[in-house]
Scaffold this motif. Structure first.
Motif, short mmCIF file in Angstrom:
data_model
loop_
_atom_site.label_atom_id
_atom_site.label_comp_id
_atom_site.label_asym_id
_atom_site.label_seq_id
_atom_site.Cartn_x
_atom_site.Cartn_y
_atom_site.Cartn_z
N ASP A 90 -7.41 41.35 -39.32
CA ASP A 90 -8.75 41.88 -39.12
C ASP A 90 -8.78 43.37 -39.50
O ASP A 90 -7.75 43.99 -39.77
CB ASP A 90 -9.17 41.73 -37.66
CG ASP A 90 -9.30 40.29 -37.22
OD1 ASP A 90 -9.38 39.39 -38.09
OD2 ASP A 90 -9.29 40.04 -35.99
N HIS A 232 -14.01 43.71 -37.54
CA HIS A 232 -14.50 43.01 -38.73
C HIS A 232 -13.55 41.88 -39.09
O HIS A 232 -12.36 42.11 -39.33
CB HIS A 232 -14.62 43.98 -39.91
CG HIS A 232 -15.66 45.03 -39.73
ND1 HIS A 232 -17.01 44.81 -39.95
CD2 HIS A 232 -15.56 46.33 -39.33
CE1 HIS A 232 -17.69 45.92 -39.71
NE2 HIS A 232 -16.83 46.85 -39.33
N LYS A 233 -14.09 40.68 -39.13
CA LYS A 233 -13.30 39.51 -39.53
C LYS A 233 -13.44 39.22 -41.03
O LYS A 233 -12.66 38.44 -41.58
CB LYS A 233 -13.77 38.28 -38.75
CG LYS A 233 -13.60 38.37 -37.23
CD LYS A 233 -12.15 38.19 -36.85
CE LYS A 233 -11.96 38.09 -35.34
NZ LYS A 233 -10.53 37.89 -34.96
N ASP A 234 -14.41 39.85 -41.67
CA ASP A 234 -14.72 39.53 -43.06
C ASP A 234 -14.26 40.60 -44.04
O ASP A 234 -14.58 40.55 -45.23
CB ASP A 234 -16.23 39.32 -43.22
CG ASP A 234 -17.05 40.51 -42.74
OD1 ASP A 234 -16.48 41.37 -42.03
OD2 ASP A 234 -18.24 40.60 -43.08
N LEU A 235 -13.53 41.61 -43.57
CA LEU A 235 -12.98 42.63 -44.44
C LEU A 235 -11.48 42.46 -44.55
O LEU A 235 -10.83 41.98 -43.61
CB LEU A 235 -13.28 44.04 -43.89
CG LEU A 235 -14.74 44.50 -43.89
CD1 LEU A 235 -14.84 45.91 -43.30
CD2 LEU A 235 -15.33 44.47 -45.29
N GLN A 236 -10.94 42.88 -45.67
CA GLN A 236 -9.49 42.84 -45.86
C GLN A 236 -9.03 44.19 -46.38
O GLN A 236 -9.51 44.68 -47.40
CB GLN A 236 -9.10 41.74 -46.86
CG GLN A 236 -9.30 40.33 -46.32
CD GLN A 236 -8.75 39.27 -47.27
OE1 GLN A 236 -8.54 39.52 -48.44
NE2 GLN A 236 -8.51 38.09 -46.74
#
Length: 321
Positions: A90, A232-236
Motif C-alpha cells: 500500500d 491508498h490501495k490503488d497506488l504503487q
C-alpha cells in the motif's frame, strides 16, 4: 474520520531508530487527523537552558523504557502510529496540515567526524538558538543583525520495515531522516508501506535549515504538528514522492551525490510515466527541460540525498491522491 491528540511521553516516543516490534503509540483509521507533539535533544538535555526543557521532556530523557530505545541514532520520534488495514504494498499519504515550534528555542550541534567538512571542524560545538516566534525569525550569530526566517518542518517522517532495529540516521525508500526543507505545512508525502499497520513515526523538528544541512544539524526544535494519514490501495510506489503547494517532488538516497541524483532522476521519470503517461524518453527530456534538482542533505551517513522538483503549473491536471 476521527481526530486524535498524541502527546509526547515516555510511553509514546522511541529513540534512535524504527522497529516493527515496537508497541504502537496510537491506532487510527485512514483519513484520521492527529495533533502530534515531538521533542528533540535527548542527548543534550543535560546541557540545555531552562527554556529548552519541560517536565515531560525531562521525564522522557531520564525514564525512557529500554524497549523504546531502538538503535543508536540520536533522534527522538513520536510513534509509531498503526493505520488499520495498512498492508505491505500500500501507499501511505502524510498530509502536513500545520507545523509550529513547541518552544522558543532550538539547538545546533557540530559532531566530530560528521558533516561536510569533518577534517576542518574537528571539535564538538553546541549552540542553543532562541527563536522569535512572534516575528518568525532567529537571530544568528547572537548580537548581529542577521535574521534567519523560520520555515519549520519535520526532518523525519517514516515507516517501519521488517528490519526491526533500523537506525534513524539514514533515509531510504521508507522515508525516515529525509531532512527536506520543502516538506513544510501544506505539503504531502507519499510513502510505500512495508509492514502491517505501516507503523509511521515523526520527529526531528527543524525551525530552519539550508539545503545540504552541511554541519549535521539544523535549528533542531521540539515541534508540534497536525497531520492527516490516508491509506491508498490503488497506488504503487517503490520510493517516496511528495507534493508541495507549488511542485511535485521525487527523491534519491545513496552513498554518493551522483548516485542520489541518478535515483531522484529515475524516480521522476517513473512519476512522469505513471501519472502523466509519458514515454520514458519524453519523460527524460522533460526532466532536462523543467525539473530542478537540489541537494537535500550530505550528512546522514551513509546516504546523501537529492530531490527533484517539477512545477505543478506544467502538469496542472495531475492529482497524486
Amino acid at each position: 474520520m476521527t481526530h486524535h491528540i498524541l502527546k509526547a511521553t515516555k510511553e509514546t516516543v522511541h529513540l534512535g531508530g524504527f522497529s516493527d516490534l515496537l508497541k504502537p503509540a496510537l491506532f487510527i483509521d485512514s483519513y484520521d487527523t492527529i495533533d502530534i507533539e515531538t521533542y528533540t535533544g535527548y542527548y543534550v538535555y543535560d546541557k540545555a537552558p531552562a527554556a529548552f526543557l519541560t517536565p515531560e521532556f525531562i521525564d522522557i530523557c531520564q525514564n525512557l523504557p529500554p524497549e523504546r530505545k531502538v538503535s543508536t541514532g540520536p533522534h527522538l520520534l513520536t510513534g509509531p502510529i498503526y493505520i488499520r488495514d495498512a498492508q505491505p504494498g500500500d501507499v501511505l499519504e502524510v498530509q502536513l496540515e500545520s507545523i509550529s515550534p513547541r518552544l522558543p528555542i532550538g539547538f545546533n550541534a557540530i559532531r566530530p567526524g560528521w558533516g561536510a567538512l569533518p577534517q576542518q571542524f574537528t571539535q564538538p560545538a553546541l549552540r542553543f538558538i532562541y527563536l522569535d516566534l512572534e516575528n518568525n525569525f532567529a537571530a544568528f550569530p547572537l548580537g548581529t543583525n542577521i535574521k534567519i526566517p523560520l520555515t519549520p518542518f519535520f526532518g523525519i517522517l517514516g515507516v517501519a520495515t521488517p528490519e526491526n532495529a533500523r537506525n534513524s540516521i539514514p533515509p531510504g525508500a521508507y522515508g525516515g531522516n529525509i531532512d527536506n526543507r520543502q516538506l513544510q505545512a501544506g505539503s504531502k508525502l507519499f510513502l510505500p508501506v512495508f509492514v502491517p499497520g505501516g507503523l509511521f513515526s515523526i520527529g526531528d523538528g527543524h525551525s530552519a535549515q539550508g539545503d545540504g544541512e552541511v554541519n549535521v544539524t539544523a535549528i533542531e526544535t521540539s515541534m508540534n504538528g497536525r497531520i492527516k494519514l490516508i491509506l491508498h490501495k490503488d497506488l504503487q510506489l517503490k520510493n517516496p514522492i511528495a507534493e508541495t503547494p507549488t511542485d511535485f517532488m521525487t527523491m534519491g538516497f545513496a552513498e554518493t551525490l551522483d548516485e542520489a541524483l541518478e535515483l531522484a532522476l529515475k524516480n521522476m521519470i517513473y512519476f512522469l510515466q505513471s501519472f502523466a503517461k509519458l514515454s520514458p524518453e519524453d519523460a527524460y527530456v522533460l526532466c532536462s527541460l523543467a525539473v530542478n534538482f537540489h541537494i537535500t542533505q550530505v550528512v546522514n551517513s551513509p546516504h546523501k540525498g537529492v530531490h527533484g522538483m517539477l512545477s505543478k503549473s506544467i502538469l496542472p491536471n495531475i492529482n497524486l491522491g
